[in-house]
Design a protein around this motif. Structure first.
Motif, PDB file in Angstrom:
ATOM      1  N   GLN A 314       5.317   5.539 -20.903  1.00 27.58           N
ATOM      2  CA  GLN A 314       6.763   5.513 -21.070  1.00 27.58           C
ATOM      3  C   GLN A 314       7.402   6.809 -20.587  1.00 27.58           C
ATOM      4  O   GLN A 314       8.473   6.793 -19.966  1.00 27.58           O
ATOM      5  N   THR A 334      18.296   5.955 -22.637  1.00 26.48           N
ATOM      6  CA  THR A 334      18.824   4.595 -22.818  1.00 26.48           C
ATOM      7  C   THR A 334      19.909   4.298 -21.794  1.00 26.48           C
ATOM      8  O   THR A 334      19.955   3.198 -21.216  1.00 26.48           O
ATOM      9  N   LEU A 343      14.077  -2.507 -18.136  1.00 33.16           N
ATOM     10  CA  LEU A 343      13.603  -2.556 -19.509  1.00 33.16           C
ATOM     11  C   LEU A 343      12.663  -1.391 -19.760  1.00 33.16           C
ATOM     12  O   LEU A 343      12.045  -0.865 -18.826  1.00 33.16           O
ATOM     13  N   THR A 344      12.557  -0.980 -21.013  1.00 36.89           N
ATOM     14  CA  THR A 344      11.504  -0.019 -21.334  1.00 36.89           C
ATOM     15  C   THR A 344      10.165  -0.742 -21.178  1.00 36.89           C
ATOM     16  O   THR A 344      10.094  -1.972 -21.168  1.00 36.89           O
ATOM     17  N   ASN A 346       7.790  -1.025 -23.313  1.00 35.77           N
ATOM     18  CA  ASN A 346       7.492  -1.803 -24.513  1.00 35.77           C
ATOM     19  C   ASN A 346       8.241  -3.135 -24.494  1.00 35.77           C
ATOM     20  O   ASN A 346       7.683  -4.187 -24.822  1.00 35.77           O
ATOM     21  N   GLU A 347       9.506  -3.094 -24.088  1.00 36.93           N
ATOM     22  CA  GLU A 347      10.287  -4.332 -23.974  1.00 36.93           C
ATOM     23  C   GLU A 347       9.686  -5.258 -22.920  1.00 36.93           C
ATOM     24  O   GLU A 347       9.646  -6.479 -23.091  1.00 36.93           O
ATOM     25  N   GLN A 348       9.197  -4.665 -21.846  1.00 34.94           N
ATOM     26  CA  GLN A 348       8.596  -5.438 -20.772  1.00 34.94           C
ATOM     27  C   GLN A 348       7.313  -6.121 -21.246  1.00 34.94           C
ATOM     28  O   GLN A 348       7.065  -7.295 -20.949  1.00 34.94           O
ATOM     29  N   ASN A 350       6.525  -6.910 -24.323  1.00 31.67           N
ATOM     30  CA  ASN A 350       6.892  -7.980 -25.257  1.00 31.67           C
ATOM     31  C   ASN A 350       7.397  -9.221 -24.526  1.00 31.67           C
ATOM     32  O   ASN A 350       7.098 -10.355 -24.915  1.00 31.67           O
ATOM     33  N   LEU A 351       8.148  -9.008 -23.456  1.00 32.22           N
ATOM     34  CA  LEU A 351       8.645 -10.130 -22.666  1.00 32.22           C
ATOM     35  C   LEU A 351       7.487 -10.894 -22.032  1.00 32.22           C
ATOM     36  O   LEU A 351       7.436 -12.129 -22.083  1.00 32.22           O
ATOM     37  N   ASP A 411       6.049  -9.624 -32.647  1.00 30.26           N
ATOM     38  CA  ASP A 411       7.078  -9.581 -31.620  1.00 30.26           C
ATOM     39  C   ASP A 411       7.875 -10.863 -31.566  1.00 30.26           C
ATOM     40  O   ASP A 411       9.076 -10.864 -31.317  1.00 30.26           O
TER      41      ASP A 411
END
Length: 414
Positions: A314, A334, A343-344, A346-348, A350-351, A411
């Protein structure tokens, strides 16, 4: 010398395929595959060249099994088998016997017969020779023929389990006792070696490795008992790169994340040198084409790593954002993500995990991962915006929380 382009064993055949040949092969492939798939003849453990199966589901299935074994206090022994020129040494007569459909056998006998090859060196052509073994390289039918050829390998395995991605073969076994674990691995690898010999395939004992997975505490109880095949000692390794993922003994993925970090850093360094010569949109395109694929590749697998390891990636992405925007260190990360439309990581992750869950529960993915999911109907839990909530099976144990099961559940509930 054997690792250089000058050595003849490092070269493969090259074939030209007429368009009409590819059309016919495609029709035959669909019919033969449908027969083997619908009649459930193909192993669920074969993840190669099949709809709904992939490298990622192959690795996910293996590491989730290992995590669950850790949770139950067991060691998992894994043999990574290396087959020499597997696709090129398929015996045609044995292949035809395994098809076991009279009309199909007749067609494939004609398809495989009469093929010739030659070699060209410095504009000099050799005489042609008849191709007596191997599946046609670059063909549509070749991969399907190969997975049918090795489909009965598991029939000789007594205690262990097998996982296949084309010719990338893994034999594994879990047990509380290190001694019993090694006995089972030795017995079954001897059986697999005999099967390979009968089917005219060759095991490369120099490149075949084995690992013992477990918690740090359990690994301390293991010894140095060797596995010997054909007079060669199979090397026990602490890390192994399997289908592009570096696996370590405790599945921390620290080495794999460091590998990703190093590759992405080099690419990011090149973009940084070019930044003053290109505009923001070009820099962003370079990032998405050169750097982002390294972060994306296998991210649903290594997402179980420690927050410290994941944070290294990150921080590298944050640095990339500052480089693309030519921002100073005081700029809020941000806001930079928002401006770039990124996306961060982590968001990526999770997606991508959400995509994996959707494919699995809606039968777009192979069935081997489906037991790890639970569907909770509206009678048991409220629906969220009209969509049933699907969660991974939860574990209350420490290692269960680090397995791929646990992130899927938490998640999807957020």
């Amino acid at each position: 010398m054997h690792n250089t382009v000058q050595h003849f064993t490092n070269h493969r055949q090259y074939r030209y395929w007429p368009v009409i040949s590819k059309v016919i092969e495609h029709v035959v492939h669909n019919q033969v595959y449908k027969y083997f798939h619908d009649d459930k003849i193909l192993l669920d453990a074969q993840f190669g060249f099949r709809k709904g199966y992939s490298k990622s589901t192959c690795v996910l299935n293996l590491i989730n099994t290992i995590f669950n074994n850790m949770e139950n206090g067991m060691l998992t022994g894994v043999l990574f088998l290396d087959l020499k020129k597997a696709f090129d040494t398929v015996n045609h007569e044995i292949m035809l016997q395994k098809l076991a459909i009279p009309l199909c056998v007749s067609w494939f006998r004609n398809y495989l017969s009469g093929r010739t090859q030659l070699t060209k060196v410095n504009d000099v052509l050799s005489d042609t020779r008849i191709v007596s073994c191997g599946v046609p390289q670059g063909s549509i039918l070749g991969p399907l023929m190969f997975i049918i050829y090795i489909n009965d390998m598991d029939s000789v395995i007594s205690d262990c389990s097998v996982s296949l991605y084309a010719d990338d073969t893994v034999v594994y076994y879990a047990h509380q006792s290190y001694v019993d674990l090694m006995l089972a691995l030795r017995d079954d690898i001897d059986s697999v070696t005999q099967w390979l010999n009968l089917n005219k395939l060759t095991l490369n004992t120099k490149k075949t490795k084995f690992m013992i997975f477990g918690t740090k505490t359990r690994l301390k109880t293991t010894g140095d008992a060797p596995i010997i095949l054909n007079g060669d000692v199979i090397e026990r390794v602490r890390e192994f790169k399997y289908l592009g993922v570096i696996l370590d003994e405790t599945l921390s993925f620290d080495s794999h994340i460091q590998y990703i970090h190093n590759k992405a850093s080099r690419k990011m360094g090149a973009i940084k040198k070019l930044r003053e010569c290109v505009d923001k949109s070009t820099a962003l395109r370079l990032y998405k084409s050169l750097v982002l694929p390294h972060f994306d590749y296998w991210d649903t697998i290594y997402m179980t790593a420690s927050s410290e390891s994941l944070n290294k990636l990150q921080l590298l992405q944050n640095h990339a954002c500052r480089t693309m925007l030519m921002a100073n260190r005081e700029a809020h990360i941000t806001d930079m993500h928002s401006e770039l439309g990124l996306l961060t990581l982590n968001e990526q992750r999770n997606l991508h995990l959400g995509f994996q869950i959707h494919k699995t529960v809606y039968d777009e993915c192979n069935m081997s991962l489906k037991p790890f999911f639970v569907s909770i109907s509206e009678n048991r839990i409220r629906q969220i915006r009209g969509v049933h909530l699907f969660i991974y099976l939860l574990s209350l144990f420490e290692f269960g929380k680090h397995s791929i099961d646990f992130p899927g559940a938490t998640d999807m509930m957020h």
